[in-house]
Design a protein around this motif. Sequence first.
Motif, PDB file in Angstrom:
ATOM      1  N   SER A 187       0.820  -1.208   0.000  1.00 61.54           N
ATOM      2  CA  SER A 187       0.000   0.000   0.000  1.00 61.54           C
ATOM      3  C   SER A 187       0.854   1.258   0.000  1.00 61.54           C
ATOM      4  O   SER A 187       0.512   2.258  -0.636  1.00 61.54           O
ATOM      5  N   GLN A 234      -9.435   1.206   0.781  1.00 62.01           N
ATOM      6  CA  GLN A 234      -9.040   0.142   1.696  1.00 62.01           C
ATOM      7  C   GLN A 234      -7.527   0.172   1.842  1.00 62.01           C
ATOM      8  O   GLN A 234      -6.804   0.148   0.846  1.00 62.01           O
ATOM      9  N   ILE A 235      -7.060   0.174   3.072  1.00 60.71           N
ATOM     10  CA  ILE A 235      -5.633   0.353   3.310  1.00 60.71           C
ATOM     11  C   ILE A 235      -4.804  -0.884   2.970  1.00 60.71           C
ATOM     12  O   ILE A 235      -3.659  -0.780   2.536  1.00 60.71           O
ATOM     13  N   GLY A 242      -1.762   9.597   5.102  1.00 65.01           N
ATOM     14  CA  GLY A 242      -3.062   8.987   5.359  1.00 65.01           C
ATOM     15  C   GLY A 242      -2.959   7.501   5.637  1.00 65.01           C
ATOM     16  O   GLY A 242      -3.621   6.973   6.543  1.00 65.01           O
ATOM     17  N   ILE A 243      -2.114   6.819   4.857  1.00 69.20           N
ATOM     18  CA  ILE A 243      -1.933   5.381   5.065  1.00 69.20           C
ATOM     19  C   ILE A 243      -1.337   5.106   6.449  1.00 69.20           C
ATOM     20  O   ILE A 243      -1.801   4.227   7.183  1.00 69.20           O
ATOM     21  N   ALA A 265      -3.976   5.885   9.158  1.00 72.61           N
ATOM     22  CA  ALA A 265      -5.109   4.956   9.143  1.00 72.61           C
ATOM     23  C   ALA A 265      -4.718   3.569   9.631  1.00 72.61           C
ATOM     24  O   ALA A 265      -5.571   2.807  10.088  1.00 72.61           O
ATOM     25  N   LEU A 266      -3.432   3.261   9.560  1.00 69.54           N
ATOM     26  CA  LEU A 266      -2.971   1.938   9.983  1.00 69.54           C
ATOM     27  C   LEU A 266      -3.269   1.683  11.449  1.00 69.54           C
ATOM     28  O   LEU A 266      -3.543   0.554  11.846  1.00 69.54           O
ATOM     29  N   ILE A 317      -9.155   4.727   5.198  1.00 72.27           N
ATOM     30  CA  ILE A 317      -8.035   5.623   4.931  1.00 72.27           C
ATOM     31  C   ILE A 317      -8.473   7.003   4.449  1.00 72.27           C
ATOM     32  O   ILE A 317      -7.815   8.010   4.722  1.00 72.27           O
ATOM     33  N   SER A 318      -9.601   7.067   3.738  1.00 67.42           N
ATOM     34  CA  SER A 318      -9.971   8.304   3.056  1.00 67.42           C
ATOM     35  C   SER A 318     -10.121   9.524   3.971  1.00 67.42           C
ATOM     36  O   SER A 318      -9.700  10.625   3.579  1.00 67.42           O
ATOM     37  N   TYR A 366      -8.412  10.360   6.526  1.00 68.64           N
ATOM     38  CA  TYR A 366      -7.071  10.840   6.843  1.00 68.64           C
ATOM     39  C   TYR A 366      -6.445  11.544   5.635  1.00 68.64           C
ATOM     40  O   TYR A 366      -5.833  12.608   5.761  1.00 68.64           O
ATOM     41  N   VAL A 367      -6.592  10.926   4.460  1.00 67.82           N
ATOM     42  CA  VAL A 367      -6.033  11.521   3.242  1.00 67.82           C
ATOM     43  C   VAL A 367      -6.678  12.874   2.973  1.00 67.82           C
ATOM     44  O   VAL A 367      -5.991  13.864   2.691  1.00 67.82           O
TER      45      VAL A 367
END
Length: 303
Positions: free
Chosen positions: A25, A134-135, A244-245, A248-249, A255-256, A258-259
């Motif tokens: 990712s 989806q992360i 973001g990744i 979100a982890l 994830i969206s 955060y991005v």
Amino acid sequence: MTGDIWQQIFNYDNYGELLFLVRNSLVAGAMLGLVGGIIGTFVMMRDLAFAVHGVAELSFAGASAALLVGVNVAAGSLAGSIVAALIIGALGVRARDRNSIIGVLMPFGLGLGVLFLALYKGRAANKFGLLTGQIVAVDTVQMTWLISTCVVVLMGLCVLWRPLTFASLDPDVAAARGVPVRALSSVFMVLLGLSVAVSIQVVGALLVLALLVTPAAAAMRISASPGLVTLLSVVFALTSILGGILLALGSSIPISPYVTTISFTIYLVCRGVGVLRTRAGSRFSGPPSARGKDTRHLSMRLR
């Protein structure tokens, strides 16, 4: 209650182990940030921000249809994006026509996507992921497809860079100088469709604008130089997607958010910097007339 919500948003238990799971990712995010930052510059120059959303809706419909019938979701997303891009590129010559076409395509694509997802009886996470990203959804097969598509887009932009920049900044003069403006528009829309299709795999259909529009829009608030705008746009896009990744982890949230939050924060900061520089009479972010001179000078160099 507040503590539980915060735990959902930021939870760094076993973060090191989880980080190992999103290697693909992170690589995919880096490629998407590079492509999104570069092509986003042309999206803004050509006033196609609305088109990105229109392409994303049909890409979502294609991905949903693929999920329903059990075929490759990435291929369905790509097919939907290309169809939308070709329609917009072929029929939307003038801005008014283009926006009306996109306004018709968007609800149609979203409605089809919702229909296909309603008929799909599989995991709910698969449905939700198409909309919000989806992360850990990037497996080896998807990774190969994603990188290959990004390379095609980057190669296409490199080949078309000079005439595309000229046609984006001053289409009338470019056409008078023999630049195939209409053909360039169609080819660019195909490249944009490919970019949207790969971006949806990570950030989802509803929030793809945060990757393909916001970084370039932020960069344009602090510079009128196309070269610097492109560089800043790539940096902003990479910061948004990779940040973001990583955030979100450590949560149970897609994830969206955060991005989009990182991307929007960057835009607000750049907008504030732009306002300050305008007040100070900076040559990069001066009044519209000054920016127009920069654009005309660039057009002269590209002729």
